[in-house]
Design a protein around this motif. Structure first.
Motif, short mmCIF file in Angstrom:
data_model
loop_
_atom_site.label_atom_id
_atom_site.label_comp_id
_atom_site.label_asym_id
_atom_site.label_seq_id
_atom_site.Cartn_x
_atom_site.Cartn_y
_atom_site.Cartn_z
N ARG A 1 37.44 79.01 31.49
CA ARG A 1 37.40 77.94 32.49
C ARG A 1 36.08 77.20 32.44
O ARG A 1 36.04 75.96 32.48
N SER B 1 44.43 75.00 34.20
CA SER B 1 43.68 75.50 35.36
C SER B 1 44.48 76.56 36.10
O SER B 1 43.94 77.60 36.50
N GLY C 1 38.45 77.91 25.48
CA GLY C 1 37.94 76.88 26.38
C GLY C 1 37.63 75.58 25.66
O GLY C 1 37.90 74.49 26.18
N LEU D 1 44.62 79.86 33.89
CA LEU D 1 43.35 80.58 33.87
C LEU D 1 43.01 81.13 35.25
O LEU D 1 42.48 82.24 35.37
N LEU D 2 43.32 80.37 36.30
CA LEU D 2 43.05 80.86 37.65
C LEU D 2 43.90 82.07 37.97
O LEU D 2 43.43 83.05 38.56
N ARG E 1 35.91 75.17 29.16
CA ARG E 1 36.86 74.06 29.19
C ARG E 1 36.35 72.92 30.06
O ARG E 1 36.40 71.74 29.67
N GLU E 2 35.85 73.24 31.26
CA GLU E 2 35.35 72.20 32.15
C GLU E 2 34.15 71.49 31.55
O GLU E 2 34.02 70.26 31.66
#
Length: 243
Positions: A222, A149, A133, A152-153, A225-226
């Motif tokens: 996720r 995204s 991440g 990972l999603l 990373r965000e």
């Protein structure tokens, strides 16, 4: 304090709702547990007389709380759920007429393996998800953002049983056959040196741990990373405000 109390009440209400919905769905299934138990006993040949068989079914329905013992009328789903909830509060999970002590003894004997798998999967999820991440967050861009995204999603949304089946088929049973598909050790491994037994254990745990860790790993990656991408694009010293 009020917020904490509100969250606890909401959590309890959510647990009650989930357990009742599950109980109701199972109750609506077109399967009679009493008839199924009788059918399994000696291949349904244990009762030569149909009347004896029907009486045995009625006794089992009363034992399972499906019939009122006095009126022999079907009991409501609310009453049966209340009885299940009372048993769950007392940690009595063996079912009507079951040996609860024997059940807890079997659980005590079996828990080390699931605990080992879950612990290793958690370590793998954080050990790989956090640096992944951070790396994705530092290199975030318009194109890479969408690809990361989506990847990972997709990994997080993939059901564990489907991923486990794919891993077993690809790396265990059918194609590459790199990893064993059952057990925790190779036959005769107890005579090997300690380091070789450790390698053999890791070899057996690789596929199940990977299947369990994939979803949490994607979730951790996720979030990290965000968070990293959000802070990486802020100017030093925080936001500039106009006076």
């Amino acid at each position: 304090m009020l917020t904490l109390l509100r969250r606890i009440v909401w959590l309890v209400a959510m647990l009650l709702g989930i357990t009742f919905a599950t109980f109701a769905v199972i109750d609506l299934a077109p399967v009679d547990r009493a008839e199924l138990a009788i059918a399994r006993s000696a291949g349904d040949r244990a009762f030569a007389d149909l009347d004896d068989r029907q009486r045995a079914i009625v006794r089992l329905r009363i034992q399972h709380g499906m019939l009122d013992p006095v009126t022999l009328e079907p009991t409501s789903v609310w009453r049966r759920y209340g009885q299940w909830l009372a048993n769950a509060a007392q940690l009595r999970f063996a079912g009507p007429g079951g040996d609860h002590a024997a059940l807890w003894a079997r659980l005590a004997e079996a828990w080390p393996t699931p605990a080992l798998l879950g612990g290793l999967a958690l370590l793998l999820a954080f050990g790989v998800g956090v640096p992944l991440g951070v790396r994705l967050g530092c290199r975030a861009g318009p194109r890479g953002e969408g690809l990361a995204s989506a990847a990972l999603l997709g990994l997080g949304a993939l059901p564990e049983f489907l991923l486990a089946t794919a891993l077993l088929t690809t790396f265990g049973a059918a194609w590459l056959q790199w990893f064993p598909v059952s057990g925790l050790r190779t036959a005769g491994a107890e005579a090997w040196p300690a380091w070789r037994q450790c390698v053999d254990l890791c070899h057996h745990l690789a596929l199940p741990v990977a299947a369990l860790a994939a979803g949490p790993l994607a979730l951790v990656a996720r979030f990290v990373r965000e968070d990293v991408a959000r802070h990486a694009h802020k100017p030093w010293g925080g936001e500039i405000r106009e006076i």
